[in-house]
Design a protein around this motif. Structure first.
Motif, mmCIF file in Angstrom:
data_model
loop_
_atom_site.group_PDB
_atom_site.id
_atom_site.type_symbol
_atom_site.label_atom_id
_atom_site.label_comp_id
_atom_site.label_asym_id
_atom_site.label_seq_id
_atom_site.Cartn_x
_atom_site.Cartn_y
_atom_site.Cartn_z
ATOM 1 N N UNK A 81 0.827 -1.208 0.000
ATOM 2 C CA UNK A 81 0.000 0.000 0.000
ATOM 3 C C UNK A 81 0.858 1.255 0.000
ATOM 4 N N UNK A 82 1.921 1.235 0.785
ATOM 5 C CA UNK A 82 2.831 2.389 0.796
ATOM 6 C C UNK A 82 3.507 2.566 -0.554
ATOM 7 N N UNK A 83 3.934 1.461 -1.164
ATOM 8 C CA UNK A 83 4.592 1.550 -2.460
ATOM 9 C C UNK A 83 3.640 2.092 -3.521
ATOM 10 N N UNK A 84 2.360 1.693 -3.446
ATOM 11 C CA UNK A 84 1.365 2.205 -4.384
ATOM 12 C C UNK A 84 1.211 3.713 -4.236
ATOM 13 N N UNK A 85 1.208 4.189 -2.988
ATOM 14 C CA UNK A 85 1.077 5.627 -2.774
ATOM 15 C C UNK A 85 2.337 6.374 -3.202
ATOM 16 N N UNK A 86 3.502 5.767 -3.003
ATOM 17 C CA UNK A 86 4.748 6.396 -3.446
ATOM 18 C C UNK A 86 4.763 6.528 -4.968
ATOM 19 N N UNK A 217 -4.072 7.278 13.379
ATOM 20 C CA UNK A 217 -4.995 8.418 13.495
ATOM 21 C C UNK A 217 -4.823 9.369 12.321
ATOM 22 N N UNK A 218 -3.569 9.698 12.002
ATOM 23 C CA UNK A 218 -3.327 10.623 10.892
ATOM 24 C C UNK A 218 -3.779 10.022 9.557
ATOM 25 N N UNK A 219 -3.473 8.750 9.342
ATOM 26 C CA UNK A 219 -3.849 8.107 8.077
ATOM 27 C C UNK A 219 -5.368 8.063 7.910
ATOM 28 N N UNK A 220 -6.074 7.630 8.960
ATOM 29 C CA UNK A 220 -7.533 7.542 8.888
ATOM 30 C C UNK A 220 -8.148 8.932 8.757
ATOM 31 N N UNK A 228 -5.334 12.241 -1.014
ATOM 32 C CA UNK A 228 -5.009 11.076 -1.843
ATOM 33 C C UNK A 228 -3.896 10.229 -1.245
ATOM 34 N N UNK A 229 -2.918 10.864 -0.617
ATOM 35 C CA UNK A 229 -1.746 10.148 -0.102
ATOM 36 C C UNK A 229 -1.772 10.095 1.428
ATOM 37 N N UNK A 230 -2.950 9.826 1.980
ATOM 38 C CA UNK A 230 -3.142 9.852 3.431
ATOM 39 C C UNK A 230 -2.282 8.816 4.145
ATOM 40 N N UNK A 231 -2.224 7.594 3.611
ATOM 41 C CA UNK A 231 -1.462 6.532 4.264
ATOM 42 C C UNK A 231 0.022 6.874 4.318
ATOM 43 N N UNK A 235 2.007 7.588 7.723
ATOM 44 C CA UNK A 235 3.138 6.727 8.065
ATOM 45 C C UNK A 235 4.375 7.561 8.403
ATOM 46 N N UNK A 236 4.676 8.553 7.563
ATOM 47 C CA UNK A 236 5.844 9.407 7.799
ATOM 48 C C UNK A 236 5.703 10.171 9.114
#
Length: 358
Positions: A81-86, A217-220, A228-231, A235-236
């Motif tokens: 999922x992170x790679x997809x967002x990257x 919390x931040x991602x949700x 669009x790049x919430x996850x 994560x960061x």
């Protein structure tokens, strides 16, 4: 007096020799450090299972399997999922760069400043790979580099093995190390070790849970407001939150830029600010008091310095060890200060009447 000085120089030489050895062996230490950290985290649970009349071996096997399952699920679910967002962020990077150029130009005109020196769109095209090729290029680079591939295989293979054996023998290892301490120092060493364990465990266990909670919390929250790049942003921000306020600041800036670039709406930034305000409130009043408390006692500036110094001196291994070592050093330093204030050097009969500096 001479004997005490010789002991002091002996211990100082041991510390220096240990630091040099860590520096020389740092390329191979990563699996041992990760294994030791996982064993340290798992040992209290293993001890708890032993109080339920389970054998040490069976308790170790249960905890080890749970750790392997949790880590495997994180890798299998989170990494793709992170790679997809990257990849998605890389794809939109020229568009975001173009928006940043336009915004910088408008702000420069408003304030009478020349903002044409930096071209964000050109930088994005020059330094970021094409979308969809990021993962492929990374995998290709790893396989073309024999050393990197071998190091990765060694790390993935050795870490579980080292973790299992350290879990099994953790109590025996601690007992053997304690047995080597000079008898005259055993009581002091035991007290310092107990306080250090409280601080290190507070960080490794509590702060990890706080980081995970904040990242979630931040991602949700950012997903709820439509980023669009919430996850990726969550994560960061969660990972960087081990330094107080840094994760929030970086996440807020990154989320704000991406949100405005996505919706072209400055007023709606209050939604992003609200997400981080809620996250900080939950952290301050719920997560940190319950999971960490006030046992760490490291100033934020000390945390930043420890991480940077560890990375500069020992590379990636230094970054891994920076905060646990700093927590132990903080305990030792408090003990040294206490001894100093109880000494004749501090409590001199000739009391100075000079006022302290402002």
């Amino acid at each position: 007096m001479v004997l005490k000085e010789s002991k002091l120089w002996f211990y100082l030489a041991l510390v220096i020799a240990f630091a040099v050895l860590i520096n020389l062996l740092s390329p191979i230490l990563a699996p041992f450090i990760f294994g030791a950290l996982l064993a340290y985290l798992g040992d209290p649970l293993i001890d708890r299972l032993e109080t339920w009349k389970l054998s040490r071996g069976f308790a170790v096997a249960c905890v080890f399997i749970v750790l392997v399952v949790i880590i495997s699920l994180l890798i299998l679910l989170l990494v793709p999922m992170l790679q997809s967002q990257i990849d998605g962020l890389i794809e939109r990077a020229p568009e975001i760069g173009d928006w940043l150029d336009t915004t910088a130009t408008q702000l420069g005109q408003y304030f009478g400043v020349n903002a044409d020196a930096i071209n964000f769109k050109t930088l994005a095209k020059e330094y970021l790979p094409e979308a969809g090729n990021a993962t492929k290029d990374f995998v290709k680079a790893v396989f073309e580099s024999g050393g990197a591939l071998l190091s990765g295989i060694v790390f993935v293979t050795l870490t579980p093995v080292i973790t299992f054996y350290l879990m099994r023998d953790w109590d025996d290892l601690v007992e053997r190390i304690y047995d080597l301490i000079p008898r005259s120092m055993k009581a002091t060493a035991a007290n310092l070790a107990k306080e250090s364990d409280s601080m290190v465990s507070a960080f490794l266990r509590g702060q990890f849970l706080v980081m995970t909670g904040l990242g979630t919390i931040y991602s949700v929250g950012l997903s709820f407001v439509g980023l669009q790049f919430a996850l990726l942003v969550g994560f960061i921000a969660g990972v960087m939150s081990f330094i107080p306020y840094l994760g929030t600041a970086v996440g807020l800036i990154l989320a704000g830029v991406l949100f405005v670039a996505q919706y072209q709406d400055w007023i709606a930034l209050w939604k992003v600010a609200l997400v981080f305000a809620v996250g900080q409130t939950i952290e301050g009043y719920l997560l940190t008091p319950l999971l960490v408390g006030d046992r760490i006692g490291l100033h934020p500036v000390a945390v930043i310095f420890a991480v940077l110094a560890g990375g500069q001196l020992f590379g990636f291994v230094g970054i891994l060890l920076a905060l646990p070592v700093s927590a132990v050093l903080a305990v030792v330093l408090r003990y040294v200060v206490k001894q100093y204030k109880e000494s004749h050097l501090y409590n001199d009969e000739h009391v100075s009447t000079a006022t302290p500096p402002d």
